[in-house]
Scaffold this active site. Structure first.
Site, PDB file in Angstrom:
ATOM      1  CE  LYS A 200      -1.849   2.970   2.067  1.00  0.00           C
ATOM      2  NZ  LYS A 200      -1.820   4.480   1.809  1.00  0.00           N
ATOM      3  CD  GLU A 276      12.416   4.167   9.083  1.00  0.00           C
ATOM      4  OE1 GLU A 276      12.366   5.201   9.798  1.00  0.00           O
ATOM      5  OE2 GLU A 276      12.428   4.193   7.856  1.00  0.00           O
ATOM      6  CB  CYS A 311      12.695   9.339   9.388  1.00  0.00           C
ATOM      7  SG  CYS A 311      13.274   7.943   8.409  1.00  0.00           S
ATOM      8  CD  GLU A 418      10.036  13.005  11.763  1.00  0.00           C
ATOM      9  OE1 GLU A 418      10.932  12.426  11.128  1.00  0.00           O
ATOM     10  OE2 GLU A 418       8.965  12.456  12.095  1.00  0.00           O
TER      11      GLU A 418
END
Length: 514
Positions: A200, A276, A311, A418
């Protein structure tokens, strides 16, 4: 997501005019791929908008529970009754190597698609992302026939076998920032292990995944072994996470969404979930760094590469107070010299952010940082891209100036949250203990960097840092032999290396009385 440094690039020589011509001729695929066939789904679609210019690239089939059910059923049949798990591992490997060869043949088309759908410079998509994708399938193809099981030493009248068997149907959900690399990191080891996969992709970048699926069929993957279903996360992603016939779920994305997949597993069949997730990676520069100019240049490259949408981006620059001004000034100079422009222009060094919504969120973080007391050294506004800069994308794209903030308070949002954009937060420290404390003062633990000439310091600090990867006197380096993943709220499990196969296999003990 670990990148490949500029030194590792394989440079394409395609001109700006040629990329523009190819972009106009591109015919994206907008259907699902289920059981080896193009499936239009139930009729509903969604638009994929290019952040390059705000134009619609394609209308893509919008999948939901019905399409996920069909794809999982196809993957289940292929696993339970098809040839793929029953092939000799070396034969699976040869097909994966053939897939790598075909991806190389389609490299320019795939790179162009990635660039248009998510905004990164096409040269980086071609020279870095596609290099990584091709290498991933080739590496796991070469590895597939070289794995061994175990025979423990037991009593003379017994024989014990420990075998590693494919886990079954794998659901893989991947984001938009490296749509092919992160898909490859999950698909390649899963297929090498003998699993079947339902992929997906992000609704923001599904077109490159569609091409990957069709190329895989040409390489010889049997129908149902790799299925691709488009759709939004709260619908298609949720259906995949909750599906009782999915044995393993592998996800790369935000920590908030990762929590949902853990809940989906608890509410369904307790499938294994590998995550992750996000990061707020520190990059520590000590005064004895072997080359302060290189440290500053690498810090700038790391935060602005891929528009900061990574990331592992070194988004916190922790600099010793004695060299903080020198290093920060050098980073600011690099930021101001960076060319922001049309992703299809080979001269562009930073492209568009993923879309207007994401651009607005990043700008909101910058405003909040300034309001909390940080000093804006450079950037912080929408970058205006037009014909004067050699760009043909007009003013409809989602571009941001490279941004550097200093005087950032350790407990403020820009030091802890973040941002996922080209925004660097600079924090000064006075001693090594303070640097380690600042580095670990975050909920994340994906990666970290350290610049020092002292070998003992490098070892001690690397051990003290709570991160899955620590780079010393470099950043974003590595290859497929080393694992990649995080600790704390950056997730669990590892992509890359032999260790990735642990996610897609089950250990079985067979005890025989002789």
């Amino acid at each position: 997501m670990t990148a490949v440094s500029p030194a590792a690039k394989q440079v394409t020589q395609v001109t700006y005019e040629e990329w523009l011509r190819r972009a106009k001729a591109l015919e994206p695929v907008g259907t699902h791929l289920i059981d080896g066939a193009d499936e239009p789904g139930g009729g509903s679609t969604f638009a994929v908008v290019s952040p390059r210019d705000g134009q619609v690239l394609a209308e893509v089939a919008d999948g939901g529970e019905a399409e996920i059910d069909a794809a999982v059923a196809a993957a289940r049949r292929a696993f339970d009754h098809g040839p793929w798990p029953r092939l000799a591992p070396a034969d699976r490997g040869r097909i994966l190597i053939r897939l790598a060869d075909l991806l190389e043949e389609h490299r320019a088309e795939l790179a162009l698609t990635v660039s248009l759908e998510m905004g990164k410079p096409v040269t980086e998509a071609h020279d870095i992302e596609l290099r990584a994708v091709v290498g991933t399938f080739r590496w796991y193809g070469q590895l597939a026939g070289k794995l061994t099981d175990e025979i423990p030493h037991t009593a003379p009248d017994t024989l014990a076998l420990v075998t590693r068997e494919p886990a079954g149907v794998v659901g893989a959900v991947v984001p938009w920032n490296f749509p092919l690399t992160l898909a490859g990191w999950k698909i390649a080891p899963a297929l090498a292990a003998g699993c079947t996969v339902v992929l997906k992709p992000s609704e923001h970048a599904p077109l490159s995944a569609a091409l990957l699926g069709r190329v895989a069929l040409r390489a010889g993957l049997p129908p149902g072994v790799l299925n691709v279903v488009n759709g939004e996360g709260p619908v298609a992603g949720r259906a995949l996470g909750l599906h009782p016939e999915v044995d393993v779920l592998a996800f790369t994305g935000s920590t908030a969404v990762g929590r949902h997949f853990l809940r989906y597993a608890a509410d369904s069949n307790l499938k294994r979930v590998w995550l992750e997730l996000g990061g707020k990676s520190p990059n520590i520069v000590l005064p004895d760094a072997p080359d302060l100019a290189k440290a500053a240049a690498t810090a700038a490259w790391g935060i602005f590469f891929n528009q900061g949408e990574m990331c592992t981006a070194p988004s916190r620059l922790l600099v010793h107070a004695s060299v903080a001004e020198q290093v920060t000034d050098a980073v600011v100079a690099h930021a101001r010299a960076l060319r922001v422009g049309d992703p299809l222009d080979p001269a562009t060094e930073m492209g568009a952010l993923a879309g207007e919504g994401h651009l607005g969120r990043v700008l909101g973080h910058v405003r909040a940082a300034v309001d909390s007391g940080a000093r804006l050294r450079t950037g912080g506004a929408r970058a205006l891209i037009g014909s004067g800069g050699g760009s043909g994308c007009g003013s409809g794209g989602s571009y941001l100036e490279p941004t550097v903030l200093d005087r950032v308070a350790p407990d403020s949002p820009p030091a802890r949250e973040e941002i996922f954009g080209p925004v660097l937060s600079v924090l000064a420290f006075d001693d090594l203990d303070e640097a380690v404390a600042l580095a670990n003062a975050t909920d994340y633990g994906l990666a970290a960097g350290l610049w020092t000439s002292d070998l003992s310091t490098a070892h001690r600090v690397a051990r003290a840092l709570k991160a899955g990867t620590v780079w010393v006197n470099c950043y974003e380096e590595g290859d497929l032999t080393v694992p990649f993943g995080g600790v704390k709220r950056s997730g669990n499990g590892r992509d890359k290396s032999v260790h990735a196969l642990e996610k897609y296999t089950e250990l079985k003990t067979t005890w025989i009385q002789l």
